[in-house]
Design an enzyme around this catalytic site. Structure first.
Site, PDB file in Angstrom:
ATOM      1  N   THR A 115      26.974  68.508  10.686  1.00  0.00           N
ATOM      2  CA  THR A 115      25.824  68.894   9.216  1.00  0.00           C
ATOM      3  C   THR A 115      26.469  69.489   8.795  1.00  0.00           C
ATOM      4  O   THR A 115      28.382  69.334   8.110  1.00  0.00           O
ATOM      5  CB  THR A 115      24.686  69.696   9.819  1.00  0.00           C
ATOM      6  OG1 THR A 115      23.112  68.487   8.907  1.00  0.00           O
ATOM      7  CG2 THR A 115      24.085  70.740  10.420  1.00  0.00           C
ATOM      8  N   LYS A 149      30.310  67.396   7.683  1.00  0.00           N
ATOM      9  CA  LYS A 149      30.955  66.056   7.809  1.00  0.00           C
ATOM     10  C   LYS A 149      32.745  65.173   7.929  1.00  0.00           C
ATOM     11  O   LYS A 149      32.438  64.254   8.400  1.00  0.00           O
ATOM     12  CB  LYS A 149      29.801  64.939   7.019  1.00  0.00           C
ATOM     13  CG  LYS A 149      28.596  65.232   8.330  1.00  0.00           C
ATOM     14  CD  LYS A 149      26.794  64.065   7.842  1.00  0.00           C
ATOM     15  CE  LYS A 149      26.257  64.426   8.619  1.00  0.00           C
ATOM     16  NZ  LYS A 149      25.002  63.352   8.887  1.00  0.00           N
ATOM     17  N   ASN A 171      29.507  62.593  12.444  1.00  0.00           N
ATOM     18  CA  ASN A 171      28.005  63.797  12.551  1.00  0.00           C
ATOM     19  C   ASN A 171      28.036  63.702  14.766  1.00  0.00           C
ATOM     20  O   ASN A 171      27.654  64.273  14.692  1.00  0.00           O
ATOM     21  CB  ASN A 171      26.629  63.084  12.299  1.00  0.00           C
ATOM     22  CG  ASN A 171      26.812  61.596  13.160  1.00  0.00           C
ATOM     23  OD1 ASN A 171      27.209  60.796  14.014  1.00  0.00           O
ATOM     24  ND2 ASN A 171      25.167  61.586  13.125  1.00  0.00           N
ATOM     25  N   ALA A 175      24.600  56.919  -2.936  1.00  0.00           N
ATOM     26  CA  ALA A 175      26.059  56.604  -3.022  1.00  0.00           C
ATOM     27  C   ALA A 175      26.555  57.414  -2.041  1.00  0.00           C
ATOM     28  O   ALA A 175      28.087  56.835  -2.284  1.00  0.00           O
ATOM     29  CB  ALA A 175      26.833  55.763  -3.568  1.00  0.00           C
ATOM     30  N   ASN A 199      22.511  54.465  -8.096  1.00  0.00           N
ATOM     31  CA  ASN A 199      22.505  55.990  -7.940  1.00  0.00           C
ATOM     32  C   ASN A 199      22.505  56.435  -9.021  1.00  0.00           C
ATOM     33  O   ASN A 199      22.235  55.806 -10.109  1.00  0.00           O
ATOM     34  CB  ASN A 199      24.402  55.962  -7.436  1.00  0.00           C
ATOM     35  CG  ASN A 199      25.064  56.710  -6.646  1.00  0.00           C
ATOM     36  OD1 ASN A 199      23.739  57.730  -6.412  1.00  0.00           O
ATOM     37  ND2 ASN A 199      25.601  57.176  -7.229  1.00  0.00           N
ATOM     38  N   LEU A 251      15.290  58.695   3.936  1.00  0.00           N
ATOM     39  CA  LEU A 251      15.479  59.872   4.862  1.00  0.00           C
ATOM     40  C   LEU A 251      15.689  61.232   5.155  1.00  0.00           C
ATOM     41  O   LEU A 251      16.230  62.127   6.063  1.00  0.00           O
ATOM     42  CB  LEU A 251      17.296  59.241   4.425  1.00  0.00           C
ATOM     43  CG  LEU A 251      17.767  57.777   4.925  1.00  0.00           C
ATOM     44  CD1 LEU A 251      19.542  58.152   4.227  1.00  0.00           C
ATOM     45  CD2 LEU A 251      17.549  57.192   5.571  1.00  0.00           C
ATOM     46  N   GLY A 287      12.479  60.048   7.107  1.00  0.00           N
ATOM     47  CA  GLY A 287      13.644  60.590   8.495  1.00  0.00           C
ATOM     48  C   GLY A 287      13.387  61.117   9.657  1.00  0.00           C
ATOM     49  O   GLY A 287      14.176  61.221  10.176  1.00  0.00           O
TER      50      GLY A 287
HETATM   51  P1  NAP Z   1      25.702  63.508  -0.171  1.00  0.00           P
HETATM   52  O1  NAP Z   1      26.632  62.994   0.289  1.00  0.00           O
HETATM   53  O2  NAP Z   1      25.601  64.835  -0.601  1.00  0.00           O
HETATM   54  O3  NAP Z   1      25.236  62.462  -1.242  1.00  0.00           O
HETATM   55  C1  NAP Z   1      24.042  62.591  -1.668  1.00  0.00           C
HETATM   56  C2  NAP Z   1      23.948  60.987  -2.791  1.00  0.00           C
HETATM   57  O4  NAP Z   1      22.262  62.167  -3.240  1.00  0.00           O
HETATM   58  C3  NAP Z   1      24.230  61.061  -4.003  1.00  0.00           C
HETATM   59  O5  NAP Z   1      24.496  60.001  -4.053  1.00  0.00           O
HETATM   60  C4  NAP Z   1      24.015  62.246  -5.398  1.00  0.00           C
HETATM   61  O6  NAP Z   1      24.144  60.969  -6.315  1.00  0.00           O
HETATM   62  C5  NAP Z   1      22.558  61.173  -4.926  1.00  0.00           C
HETATM   63  N1  NAP Z   1      21.595  62.621  -5.163  1.00  0.00           N
HETATM   64  C6  NAP Z   1      21.651  63.974  -5.702  1.00  0.00           C
HETATM   65  N2  NAP Z   1      20.959  64.732  -5.919  1.00  0.00           N
HETATM   66  C7  NAP Z   1      20.059  63.447  -6.536  1.00  0.00           C
HETATM   67  C8  NAP Z   1      18.892  63.884  -7.337  1.00  0.00           C
HETATM   68  N3  NAP Z   1      18.459  65.321  -8.681  1.00  0.00           N
HETATM   69  N4  NAP Z   1      18.894  62.808  -8.082  1.00  0.00           N
HETATM   70  C9  NAP Z   1      19.529  61.819  -7.707  1.00  0.00           C
HETATM   71  N5  NAP Z   1      20.426  61.651  -6.454  1.00  0.00           N
HETATM   72  C10 NAP Z   1      20.892  62.497  -6.621  1.00  0.00           C
HETATM   73  O7  NAP Z   1      24.554  63.607   0.870  1.00  0.00           O
HETATM   74  P2  NAP Z   1      24.166  62.815   1.693  1.00  0.00           P
HETATM   75  O8  NAP Z   1      25.115  63.717   3.237  1.00  0.00           O
HETATM   76  O9  NAP Z   1      23.815  61.641   1.586  1.00  0.00           O
HETATM   77  O10 NAP Z   1      22.395  63.191   2.518  1.00  0.00           O
HETATM   78  C11 NAP Z   1      21.643  62.301   1.579  1.00  0.00           C
HETATM   79  C12 NAP Z   1      19.591  62.777   2.266  1.00  0.00           C
HETATM   80  O11 NAP Z   1      19.923  62.274   3.220  1.00  0.00           O
HETATM   81  C13 NAP Z   1      20.056  64.267   2.453  1.00  0.00           C
HETATM   82  O12 NAP Z   1      18.713  64.681   1.798  1.00  0.00           O
HETATM   83  C14 NAP Z   1      19.811  64.369   3.949  1.00  0.00           C
HETATM   84  O13 NAP Z   1      18.977  65.298   4.494  1.00  0.00           O
HETATM   85  C15 NAP Z   1      19.585  62.963   3.984  1.00  0.00           C
HETATM   86  N6  NAP Z   1      19.678  62.408   5.809  1.00  0.00           N
HETATM   87  C16 NAP Z   1      19.007  62.981   6.904  1.00  0.00           C
HETATM   88  C17 NAP Z   1      19.275  62.004   7.449  1.00  0.00           C
HETATM   89  C18 NAP Z   1      18.037  61.517   8.642  1.00  0.00           C
HETATM   90  O14 NAP Z   1      19.203  62.576  10.088  1.00  0.00           O
HETATM   91  N7  NAP Z   1      17.138  61.754   8.369  1.00  0.00           N
HETATM   92  C19 NAP Z   1      20.556  62.332   8.451  1.00  0.00           C
HETATM   93  C20 NAP Z   1      21.692  62.067   7.199  1.00  0.00           C
HETATM   94  C21 NAP Z   1      21.566  62.387   5.655  1.00  0.00           C
HETATM   95  P3  NAP Z   1      25.895  61.247  -7.233  1.00  0.00           P
HETATM   96  O15 NAP Z   1      26.910  60.248  -6.869  1.00  0.00           O
HETATM   97  O16 NAP Z   1      25.313  61.222  -8.305  1.00  0.00           O
HETATM   98  O17 NAP Z   1      25.477  62.999  -7.224  1.00  0.00           O
END
Ligand code: NAP
Length: 284
Positions: free
Chosen positions: A67, A71, A92, A133, A156, A228, A252
């Site tokens: 996690t 990852k 993962n 993204a 995004n 999610l 999620g």
């Molecule tokens: P990540 O790789 O860090 O990507 C985050 C994305 O969110 C990026 O595109 C970022 O935009 C955007 N972002 C971050 N803060 C923001 C804000 N305040 N306003 C607008 N856009 C924002 O993270 P990730 O691993 O993809 O995870 C994303 C979400 O999915 C998390 O909340 C995580 O908990 C959830 N998730 C859930 C599960 C599940 O099993 N339910 C599994 C995986 C992930 P920029 O490109 O502009 O930085």
């Protein structure tokens, strides 16, 4: 749980990891399945990730989940990646077979199983808007592309990550119509024209919807809105907003549950009891 000399170990590598619901959920499954496997949280700081992964081999773990924030970085330390993990660039789930570590990504297949609990879709005639993204957006995007979805638009905050997503998907899925908008663009029409709206950003994680309010305004009863983000047994702010519009919605938790179930299937070749896993995390 009875720990014996034969107990097999599997863990979750994260930093932090104390908030993770996976140990509860996975141990409940192993117990119900009558398997002598114990799932442990492993707090691994980024500078120790390589040593920790080697430790999985050295201590004959059957595998691990991975996690935040490991990852992507963990891919460097594995012997091989399956096709989708290689496209996504993130893992993962690790499987250890006689010291050979393979990397997988069950987030996308977990998402699809959760989605299909809610709705029946003819993927080839639908399009999706994915907010975000990053790694989760890529996992979900690959899974939807594998299902034959007609198109994906990334919405995004930053333009460069959205562009990277589009290049990656155009290269790997030439049949898929892929495009992007940023939150500064006029994105109303793409939301109106898409059946599925997915939040793959952390917006809403603290229980409030601090983000592009324009998105919520465009939701109608015909949308399938997938967040999610999960907030224990509570609905997320996006789910609440979608429900007010009478849209189909999901948070999620379902994805969390099924990505874990898919990981157990990779480690054991067996199908875990979903109801018991869900119960273990919903009472938290
Ligand atoms: P990540 O790789 O860090 O990507 C985050 C994305 O969110 C990026 O595109 C970022 O935009 C955007 N972002 C971050 N803060 C923001 C804000 N305040 N306003 C607008 N856009 C924002 O993270 P990730 O691993 O993809 O995870 C994303 C979400 O999915 C998390 O909340 C995580 O908990 C959830 N998730 C859930 C599960 C599940 O099993 N339910 C599994 C995986 C992930 P920029 O490109 O502009 O930085």
């Amino acid at each position: 749980m009875k720990i014996t000399g034969d107990t097999k170990i599997v863990g979750i590598l994260g930093d932090p990891v104390s908030h993770s619901l996976s140990p509860l959920m996975q141990n409940a499954a192993f117990k119900a399945m009558g398997l002598n496997i114990c799932y442990v949280p492993l707090h691994v700081r980024p500078e120790e990730l390589g040593a920790a992964v080697n430790g999985l081999r050295a201590m004959d773990f059957i595998g691990a989940n991975v996690t935040i924030p490991h990852k992507i970085e963990v891919t460097r330390y594995l012997d091989k990646l399956d096709t989708d993990a290689a496209i996504i660039g993130a893992v993962n789930t690790i499987v250890n077979i006689e010291g050979e570590l393979s990397g997988h990504n069950t987030d996308g297949s977990g998402f699809i199983r959760a989605l299909e609990d809610e709705v029946v879709l003819e993927y080839s005639s639908e399009t999706a808007v994915i907010m975000g993204a990053g790694g989760a957006a890529r996992s979900v995007g690959v899974a939807l592309a594998r299902k034959g979805i007609r198109g994906i638009t990334i919405l995004n905050r930053s333009k460069n990550r959205a562009q990277e997503f589009c290049l990656l998907f155009a290269e790997n899925f030439p049949e898929l119509a892929v495009s992007y908008k940023t939150f500064d663009d006029d994105y109303g029409e793409v939301i109106r024209n898409s059946k599925i709206l997915i939040n793959a950003t952390p917006i809403g994680m603290k229980g409030y919807l601090k983000g592009p309010s324009g998105v919520v305004d465009k939701i109608t009863k015909d949308h399938v809105v997938c967040d999610l983000v999960y907030l224990g047994s509570e609905e997320t702010p996006l789910q609440i907003a979608a429900n007010k519009k009478e849209a189909t919605s999901m948070g999620g938790i379902g994805m969390l549950l099924y990505q874990g179930a898919e990981a157990i299937n990779l480690w054991t070749g067996k199908k875990p009891p979903i109801k018991i896993m869900r119960h273990a995390i919903e009472i938290e």
